[in-house]
Motif scaffolding. Structure first.
Motif, PDB file in Angstrom:
ATOM      1  N   VAL A 139     -45.369  30.067   5.577  1.00  0.00           N
ATOM      2  CA  VAL A 139     -44.486  31.108   5.029  1.00  0.00           C
ATOM      3  C   VAL A 139     -43.031  30.791   5.364  1.00  0.00           C
ATOM      4  O   VAL A 139     -42.142  30.913   4.515  1.00  0.00           O
ATOM      5  N   VAL A 140     -42.772  30.361   6.597  1.00  0.00           N
ATOM      6  CA  VAL A 140     -41.405  29.980   6.989  1.00  0.00           C
ATOM      7  C   VAL A 140     -40.916  28.821   6.125  1.00  0.00           C
ATOM      8  O   VAL A 140     -39.784  28.826   5.634  1.00  0.00           O
ATOM      9  N   PHE A 141     -41.786  27.832   5.890  1.00  0.00           N
ATOM     10  CA  PHE A 141     -41.413  26.673   5.079  1.00  0.00           C
ATOM     11  C   PHE A 141     -41.132  27.081   3.628  1.00  0.00           C
ATOM     12  O   PHE A 141     -40.146  26.643   3.034  1.00  0.00           O
ATOM     13  N   ILE A 142     -41.989  27.932   3.068  1.00  0.00           N
ATOM     14  CA  ILE A 142     -41.776  28.389   1.689  1.00  0.00           C
ATOM     15  C   ILE A 142     -40.478  29.179   1.584  1.00  0.00           C
ATOM     16  O   ILE A 142     -39.715  29.003   0.631  1.00  0.00           O
ATOM     17  N   ASN A 143     -40.213  30.048   2.563  1.00  0.00           N
ATOM     18  CA  ASN A 143     -38.956  30.806   2.548  1.00  0.00           C
ATOM     19  C   ASN A 143     -37.750  29.874   2.645  1.00  0.00           C
ATOM     20  O   ASN A 143     -36.707  30.139   2.048  1.00  0.00           O
ATOM     21  N   TRP A 144     -37.885  28.781   3.390  1.00  0.00           N
ATOM     22  CA  TRP A 144     -36.801  27.802   3.493  1.00  0.00           C
ATOM     23  C   TRP A 144     -36.587  27.122   2.127  1.00  0.00           C
ATOM     24  O   TRP A 144     -35.451  26.903   1.713  1.00  0.00           O
ATOM     25  N   ILE A 194     -37.307  28.329  -0.902  1.00  0.00           N
ATOM     26  CA  ILE A 194     -36.806  29.236  -1.941  1.00  0.00           C
ATOM     27  C   ILE A 194     -35.579  30.019  -1.488  1.00  0.00           C
ATOM     28  O   ILE A 194     -35.186  30.976  -2.143  1.00  0.00           O
ATOM     29  N   PHE A 195     -34.953  29.601  -0.386  1.00  0.00           N
ATOM     30  CA  PHE A 195     -33.788  30.322   0.145  1.00  0.00           C
ATOM     31  C   PHE A 195     -32.706  30.557  -0.902  1.00  0.00           C
ATOM     32  O   PHE A 195     -32.191  31.673  -1.004  1.00  0.00           O
ATOM     33  N   PRO A 196     -32.338  29.536  -1.711  1.00  0.00           N
ATOM     34  CA  PRO A 196     -31.294  29.804  -2.720  1.00  0.00           C
ATOM     35  C   PRO A 196     -31.681  30.919  -3.697  1.00  0.00           C
ATOM     36  O   PRO A 196     -30.833  31.700  -4.118  1.00  0.00           O
TER      37      PRO A 196
END
Length: 192
Positions: A27-32, A34-36
């Motif tokens: 989840v942390v990686f996915i949020n990183w 899709i951050f933009p």
């Protein structure tokens, strides 16, 4: 390295690791990634609670058994005589074509019994997901027996359901394997 590590860890530990360490890290990686998009408000940030325990269990079983299944296929491909590839290359086939047309059909026929055993093991190990609270047959049996105090009857039914699934799969694979072996013409038995 992946295969050796995964095959050396018990499936229950893999389930716990993926459920409580791997999924939050994912989840942390996915949020990183899709951050933009989350910064502009196009997509909402993903929460750990958005990844249900059913999906965590599926991911853990997939990761765990992929290592075993990859070893089965590796052994199956290596069991095909090297002369088969050499003959295909001598006839002008590319390696990819020879693998697809000559090697893999023979390897699949060789690995079918071991693959069936692995699928039976997956069905039986799916009972481990009840440790995460995922509602599978075992978890439902546990909840029912705890509320009715009918442990004997409940777990006999749970065992019977698993037995039906595994025996049905074994019979299906056995018939498929028999059909594949009977339709195979061995080149060494062909007349000269």
């Amino acid at each position: 390295v992946y295969v050796e590590i995964i095959r050396g860890i018990p499936m229950l530990v893999i389930l716990y690791y993926i459920a409580f360490v791997g999924a939050p890290a994912l989840v942390v990686f996915i949020n990183w990634l899709i951050f933009p998009l989350t910064k502009t408000g196009i997509i909402a940030r993903l929460s750990v609670r958005d990844v249900g325990f059913v999906w965590r269990a599926i991911l853990a079983l997939t990761i765990g058994y992929s290592a075993f299944i990859s070893e089965i296929f590796r052994a199956g491909i290596e069991s095909v005589d090297k002369g088969q590839m050499e003959a295909a290359l001598a006839l002008g086939m590319s390696r990819a074509t020879a693998m697809r047309i000559i090697i893999l059909p023979q390897a699949i026929r060789n690995v079918l019994p071991a693959l069936a055993n692995e699928f039976v093991a997956i069905i039986k190990d799916s009972a481990l997901v009840s440790a995460l609270g995922v509602q599978d047959i075992t978890q439902l049996g546990k909840v029912y027996s705890a509320s009715t105090f009918r442990f004997f009857e409940t777990y006999n039914i749970v065992a019977f359901l698993y037995l039906i699934m595994t025996v049905t799969l074994s019979i299906f694979i056995d018939r498929k394997s028999t059909r594949l072996n009977s339709s195979h013409t061995d080149i060494s038995r062909m007349p000269s």
